[in-house]
Design a protein around this motif. Structure first.
Motif, mmCIF file in Angstrom:
data_model
loop_
_atom_site.group_PDB
_atom_site.id
_atom_site.type_symbol
_atom_site.label_atom_id
_atom_site.label_comp_id
_atom_site.label_asym_id
_atom_site.label_seq_id
_atom_site.Cartn_x
_atom_site.Cartn_y
_atom_site.Cartn_z
ATOM 1 N N GLU A 12 0.893 -1.375 0.092
ATOM 2 C CA GLU A 12 0.126 -0.061 0.080
ATOM 3 C C GLU A 12 0.835 1.338 0.052
ATOM 4 N N ALA A 13 1.819 1.318 0.789
ATOM 5 C CA ALA A 13 2.833 2.500 1.101
ATOM 6 C C ALA A 13 3.585 2.949 -0.218
ATOM 7 N N MET A 14 4.043 1.621 -0.769
ATOM 8 C CA MET A 14 5.027 1.754 -1.843
ATOM 9 C C MET A 14 4.342 1.940 -3.351
ATOM 10 N N LEU A 15 3.368 1.277 -3.421
ATOM 11 C CA LEU A 15 2.485 1.080 -4.757
ATOM 12 C C LEU A 15 0.950 2.051 -4.728
ATOM 13 N N LEU A 16 0.122 1.271 -4.200
ATOM 14 C CA LEU A 16 -1.131 1.539 -4.253
ATOM 15 C C LEU A 16 -1.457 3.222 -3.634
ATOM 16 N N GLY A 17 -0.779 3.566 -2.494
ATOM 17 C CA GLY A 17 -1.141 4.972 -2.254
ATOM 18 C C GLY A 17 -0.606 6.070 -3.168
ATOM 19 N N PRO A 18 0.677 5.853 -3.649
ATOM 20 C CA PRO A 18 1.258 6.680 -4.592
ATOM 21 C C PRO A 18 0.329 6.536 -5.791
ATOM 22 N N ALA A 19 -0.044 5.650 -6.196
ATOM 23 C CA ALA A 19 -0.978 5.422 -7.501
ATOM 24 C C ALA A 19 -2.243 6.274 -7.290
ATOM 25 N N ARG A 20 -2.942 6.035 -6.210
ATOM 26 C CA ARG A 20 -4.014 6.588 -5.798
ATOM 27 C C ARG A 20 -4.136 8.223 -5.866
ATOM 28 N N ALA A 21 -2.880 8.638 -5.323
ATOM 29 C CA ALA A 21 -2.487 10.167 -5.195
ATOM 30 C C ALA A 21 -2.303 10.837 -6.441
ATOM 31 N N TYR A 22 -1.537 9.928 -7.349
ATOM 32 C CA TYR A 22 -1.512 10.444 -8.557
ATOM 33 C C TYR A 22 -2.581 10.534 -9.646
ATOM 34 N N ALA A 23 -3.460 9.588 -9.300
ATOM 35 C CA ALA A 23 -4.806 9.581 -9.838
ATOM 36 C C ALA A 23 -5.723 10.661 -9.560
ATOM 37 N N ALA A 24 -5.708 10.837 -8.201
ATOM 38 C CA ALA A 24 -6.610 12.030 -7.624
ATOM 39 C C ALA A 24 -6.109 13.426 -8.397
ATOM 40 N N LEU A 25 -4.723 13.400 -8.418
ATOM 41 C CA LEU A 25 -4.108 14.850 -8.760
ATOM 42 C C LEU A 25 -4.325 14.835 -10.154
ATOM 43 N N SER A 26 -4.288 13.713 -11.078
ATOM 44 C CA SER A 26 -4.591 13.847 -12.512
ATOM 45 C C SER A 26 -6.135 14.157 -12.669
ATOM 46 N N ILE A 27 -6.939 13.687 -11.958
ATOM 47 C CA ILE A 27 -8.559 14.090 -12.062
ATOM 48 C C ILE A 27 -8.687 15.395 -11.858
ATOM 49 N N ASP A 28 -8.133 15.950 -10.745
ATOM 50 C CA ASP A 28 -8.237 17.294 -10.460
ATOM 51 C C ASP A 28 -7.773 18.102 -11.678
ATOM 52 N N TYR A 29 -6.647 17.866 -11.694
ATOM 53 C CA TYR A 29 -6.090 18.619 -13.020
ATOM 54 C C TYR A 29 -7.086 18.618 -14.251
ATOM 55 N N THR A 30 -7.450 17.435 -14.750
ATOM 56 C CA THR A 30 -8.385 17.360 -15.722
ATOM 57 C C THR A 30 -9.644 18.191 -15.562
ATOM 58 N N GLU A 31 -10.310 18.251 -14.525
ATOM 59 C CA GLU A 31 -11.308 19.132 -14.011
ATOM 60 C C GLU A 31 -11.063 20.276 -14.181
ATOM 61 N N LYS A 32 -10.009 20.748 -13.693
ATOM 62 C CA LYS A 32 -9.679 22.174 -14.040
ATOM 63 C C LYS A 32 -9.520 22.743 -15.308
ATOM 64 N N LEU A 33 -8.868 21.946 -16.109
ATOM 65 C CA LEU A 33 -8.636 21.990 -17.492
ATOM 66 C C LEU A 33 -9.718 22.314 -18.218
ATOM 67 N N LEU A 34 -10.595 21.329 -18.130
ATOM 68 C CA LEU A 34 -11.949 20.982 -18.793
ATOM 69 C C LEU A 34 -12.813 22.265 -18.467
ATOM 70 N N THR A 35 -12.920 22.724 -17.010
ATOM 71 C CA THR A 35 -13.763 23.825 -16.752
ATOM 72 C C THR A 35 -13.063 24.936 -17.238
ATOM 73 N N ALA A 36 -11.835 25.348 -17.521
ATOM 74 C CA ALA A 36 -11.419 26.464 -18.024
ATOM 75 C C ALA A 36 -11.660 26.446 -19.533
ATOM 76 N N GLN A 37 -11.554 25.272 -20.161
ATOM 77 C CA GLN A 37 -12.036 25.144 -21.629
ATOM 78 C C GLN A 37 -13.313 25.329 -21.965
ATOM 79 N N LEU A 38 -14.106 25.013 -21.092
ATOM 80 C CA LEU A 38 -15.490 25.367 -21.255
ATOM 81 C C LEU A 38 -15.878 26.641 -20.879
#
Length: 119
Positions: A12-38
């Motif tokens: 969890e500490a070495m793989l799943l935790g960082p993967a979840r954190a990166y996925a959350a960061l990517s989703i947040d970025y995508t949401e902000k970018l799409l909002t800006a584009q809209l």
């Protein structure tokens, strides 16, 4: 019969935790970018429609002259809007890169600590 127990905390500490954190960061970025584009698309659409409506209001030579004079301000406003929109996207991209780097550094430190603890 002996039961095998697997400790998932290092996994969890070495793989799943960082993967979840990166996925959350990517989703947040995508949401902000799409909002800006809209937002940008809506603003450009509204501006274009306002320009078309303004042209429909032209009834005579003076109206046409006034409309054409207004086009200079329109062009200036659009140039400023384009600049601001580009700066917004650049800022979003820079923030995403910085956050990704911080996340990668943190994950690396956690992995190194976990590896040191096993030694």
């Amino acid at each position: 019969m002996k039961t095998f127990s697997f400790d998932t905390k290092p996994f969890e500490a070495m793989l799943l935790g960082p993967a979840r954190a990166y996925a959350a960061l990517s989703i947040d970025y995508t949401e902000k970018l799409l909002t800006a584009q809209l937002d940008t698309a809506k603003a450009y659409t509204d501006t274009g429609l306002a320009q078309a409506r303004g042209l429909l209001e032209v009834r005579d030579a003076d109206g046409l002259r006034n409309y054409l004079e207004g086009q200079q301000q329109f062009a200036k406003d659009m140039a400023e809007r384009l600049k601001g929109d580009a700066e917004r996207v650049v800022s979003l991209n820079q923030d995403f890169v910085q956050q990704s780097q911080k996340l990668a550094e943190s994950s690396l430190k956690q992995t190194q600590q976990a590896a040191s603890a096993k030694s």
